[in-house]
Design a protein around this motif. Structure first.
Motif, PDB file in Angstrom:
ATOM      1  N   UNK A 146       0.827  -1.207   0.000  1.00  5.04           N
ATOM      2  CA  UNK A 146       0.000   0.000   0.000  1.00  5.04           C
ATOM      3  C   UNK A 146       0.865   1.263   0.000  1.00  5.04           C
ATOM      4  N   UNK A 147       1.967   1.250   0.721  1.00  4.26           N
ATOM      5  CA  UNK A 147       2.851   2.413   0.773  1.00  4.26           C
ATOM      6  C   UNK A 147       3.522   2.648  -0.571  1.00  4.26           C
ATOM      7  N   UNK A 148       3.877   1.599  -1.276  1.00  7.13           N
ATOM      8  CA  UNK A 148       4.547   1.743  -2.573  1.00  7.13           C
ATOM      9  C   UNK A 148       3.587   2.194  -3.672  1.00  7.13           C
ATOM     10  N   UNK A 149       2.287   1.888  -3.535  1.00 10.26           N
ATOM     11  CA  UNK A 149       1.305   2.208  -4.564  1.00 10.26           C
ATOM     12  C   UNK A 149       0.443   3.417  -4.188  1.00 10.26           C
ATOM     13  N   UNK A 150       0.869   4.205  -3.230  1.00 11.07           N
ATOM     14  CA  UNK A 150       0.117   5.366  -2.772  1.00 11.07           C
ATOM     15  C   UNK A 150       0.067   6.447  -3.852  1.00 11.07           C
ATOM     16  N   UNK A 151      -1.086   7.091  -4.032  1.00 15.95           N
ATOM     17  CA  UNK A 151      -1.205   8.172  -5.024  1.00 15.95           C
ATOM     18  C   UNK A 151      -0.385   9.383  -4.597  1.00 15.95           C
ATOM     19  N   UNK A 152      -0.236   9.595  -3.285  1.00 18.58           N
ATOM     20  CA  UNK A 152       0.575  10.717  -2.803  1.00 18.58           C
ATOM     21  C   UNK A 152       2.043  10.518  -3.190  1.00 18.58           C
ATOM     22  N   UNK A 153       2.523   9.285  -3.055  1.00 16.71           N
ATOM     23  CA  UNK A 153       3.903   8.972  -3.438  1.00 16.71           C
ATOM     24  C   UNK A 153       4.083   9.163  -4.941  1.00 16.71           C
ATOM     25  N   UNK A 154       3.100   8.705  -5.713  1.00 11.27           N
ATOM     26  CA  UNK A 154       3.176   8.821  -7.173  1.00 11.27           C
ATOM     27  C   UNK A 154       3.275  10.291  -7.597  1.00 11.27           C
ATOM     28  N   UNK A 155       2.431  11.153  -7.012  1.00 14.31           N
ATOM     29  CA  UNK A 155       2.427  12.572  -7.357  1.00 14.31           C
ATOM     30  C   UNK A 155       3.750  13.218  -6.962  1.00 14.31           C
ATOM     31  N   UNK A 156       4.212  12.929  -5.761  1.00 16.67           N
ATOM     32  CA  UNK A 156       5.464  13.536  -5.283  1.00 16.67           C
ATOM     33  C   UNK A 156       6.650  13.133  -6.157  1.00 16.67           C
ATOM     34  N   UNK A 157       6.717  11.871  -6.548  1.00 16.45           N
ATOM     35  CA  UNK A 157       7.827  11.412  -7.378  1.00 16.45           C
ATOM     36  C   UNK A 157       7.709  11.943  -8.801  1.00 16.45           C
ATOM     37  N   UNK A 158       6.490  12.057  -9.314  1.00 15.95           N
ATOM     38  CA  UNK A 158       6.289  12.554 -10.677  1.00 15.95           C
ATOM     39  C   UNK A 158       6.680  14.021 -10.805  1.00 15.95           C
ATOM     40  N   UNK A 159       6.349  14.819  -9.804  1.00 17.91           N
ATOM     41  CA  UNK A 159       6.634  16.251  -9.847  1.00 17.91           C
ATOM     42  C   UNK A 159       8.028  16.598  -9.321  1.00 17.91           C
ATOM     43  N   UNK A 160       8.709  15.626  -8.741  1.00 17.37           N
ATOM     44  CA  UNK A 160      10.048  15.874  -8.204  1.00 17.37           C
ATOM     45  C   UNK A 160      10.031  16.707  -6.933  1.00 17.37           C
ATOM     46  N   UNK A 161       8.972  16.591  -6.117  1.00 18.74           N
ATOM     47  CA  UNK A 161       8.835  17.386  -4.890  1.00 18.74           C
ATOM     48  C   UNK A 161       9.373  16.642  -3.668  1.00 18.74           C
ATOM     49  N   UNK A 162      10.543  16.046  -3.813  1.00 19.61           N
ATOM     50  CA  UNK A 162      11.117  15.302  -2.699  1.00 19.61           C
ATOM     51  C   UNK A 162      12.186  16.143  -2.012  1.00 19.61           C
ATOM     52  N   UNK A 163      12.331  15.938  -0.711  1.00 18.29           N
ATOM     53  CA  UNK A 163      13.392  16.608   0.042  1.00 18.29           C
ATOM     54  C   UNK A 163      14.443  15.556   0.409  1.00 18.29           C
ATOM     55  N   UNK A 164      15.653  15.965   0.720  1.00 17.36           N
ATOM     56  CA  UNK A 164      16.695  15.000   1.078  1.00 17.36           C
ATOM     57  C   UNK A 164      16.339  14.187   2.319  1.00 17.36           C
ATOM     58  N   UNK A 165      16.968  13.021   2.426  1.00 18.77           N
ATOM     59  CA  UNK A 165      16.747  12.165   3.596  1.00 18.77           C
ATOM     60  C   UNK A 165      17.135  12.914   4.864  1.00 18.77           C
ATOM     61  N   UNK A 166      16.328  12.743   5.904  1.00 19.13           N
ATOM     62  CA  UNK A 166      16.606  13.404   7.169  1.00 19.13           C
ATOM     63  C   UNK A 166      15.920  14.753   7.305  1.00 19.13           C
ATOM     64  N   UNK A 167      15.226  15.211   6.267  1.00 17.61           N
ATOM     65  CA  UNK A 167      14.542  16.503   6.307  1.00 17.61           C
ATOM     66  C   UNK A 167      13.046  16.346   6.540  1.00 17.61           C
ATOM     67  N   UNK A 168      12.621  15.215   7.093  1.00 20.26           N
ATOM     68  CA  UNK A 168      11.201  14.974   7.338  1.00 20.26           C
ATOM     69  C   UNK A 168      10.608  15.978   8.312  1.00 20.26           C
ATOM     70  N   UNK A 169      11.420  16.516   9.205  1.00 19.97           N
ATOM     71  CA  UNK A 169      10.948  17.513  10.173  1.00 19.97           C
ATOM     72  C   UNK A 169      10.479  18.774   9.469  1.00 19.97           C
ATOM     73  N   UNK A 170      10.959  19.002   8.250  1.00 20.95           N
ATOM     74  CA  UNK A 170      10.563  20.189   7.501  1.00 20.95           C
ATOM     75  C   UNK A 170       9.181  20.023   6.866  1.00 20.95           C
ATOM     76  N   UNK A 171       8.908  18.846   6.312  1.00 18.01           N
ATOM     77  CA  UNK A 171       7.640  18.622   5.624  1.00 18.01           C
ATOM     78  C   UNK A 171       6.510  18.271   6.584  1.00 18.01           C
ATOM     79  N   UNK A 172       6.797  17.492   7.620  1.00 22.27           N
ATOM     80  CA  UNK A 172       5.766  17.084   8.572  1.00 22.27           C
ATOM     81  C   UNK A 172       6.419  16.844   9.944  1.00 22.27           C
ATOM     82  N   UNK A 173       6.582  17.893  10.761  1.00 17.06           N
ATOM     83  CA  UNK A 173       7.307  17.768  12.031  1.00 17.06           C
ATOM     84  C   UNK A 173       6.666  16.785  13.013  1.00 17.06           C
TER      85      UNK A 173
END
Length: 77
Positions: free
Chosen positions: A15-42
Motif C-alpha cells: 500500500x505504501x509503494x502504490x500510494x497516489x501521494x507517493x506517485x504525485x510527489x515522485x512525478x513532480x520531483x517534490x522530494x526533500x533529502x533524507x533526514x529533512x522529514x521535520x521540515x515537511x511534517x514535524x
C-alpha cells in the motif's frame, strides 16, 4: 505508541509503494533529502523518531539469536 517487536506487514508495504501521494510527489520531483522529514511534517517526524528508538524489527532478533549461537559455539569449541 508501540514498544518492542515490530511485526512486518506485506499489505502495508504494498500500500505504501502504490500510494497516489507517493506517485504525485515522485512525478513532480517534490522530494526533500533524507533526514529533512521535520521540515515537511514535524509531527510525523517526531513520532517516527520515537517509534524507531523504542521498537525493533525481526532482522534484529535474528542477529541477536545468531550472535548468541555463534558465541555459544565458540565457547563449546
Amino acid at each position: 505508541m508501540k514498544f518492542g517487536f515490530r511485526i512486518p506487514s506485506l499489505k502495508k508495504r504494498i500500500a505504501a509503494r502504490l500510494s497516489w501521494k507517493r506517485y504525485v510527489r515522485h512525478s513532480l520531483g517534490l522530494k526533500v533529502p533524507r533526514g529533512w522529514g521535520w521540515l515537511t511534517n514535524p509531527k510525523r517526524a517526531l513520532y517516527n523518531r520515537i517509534y524507531n528508538r523504542t521498537s525493533f524489527g525481526c532482522g534484529v532478533v535474528v542477529v541477536i539469536i545468531g550472535g548468541a549461537v555463534l558465541t555459544l559455539a565458540i565457547m563449546i569449541h
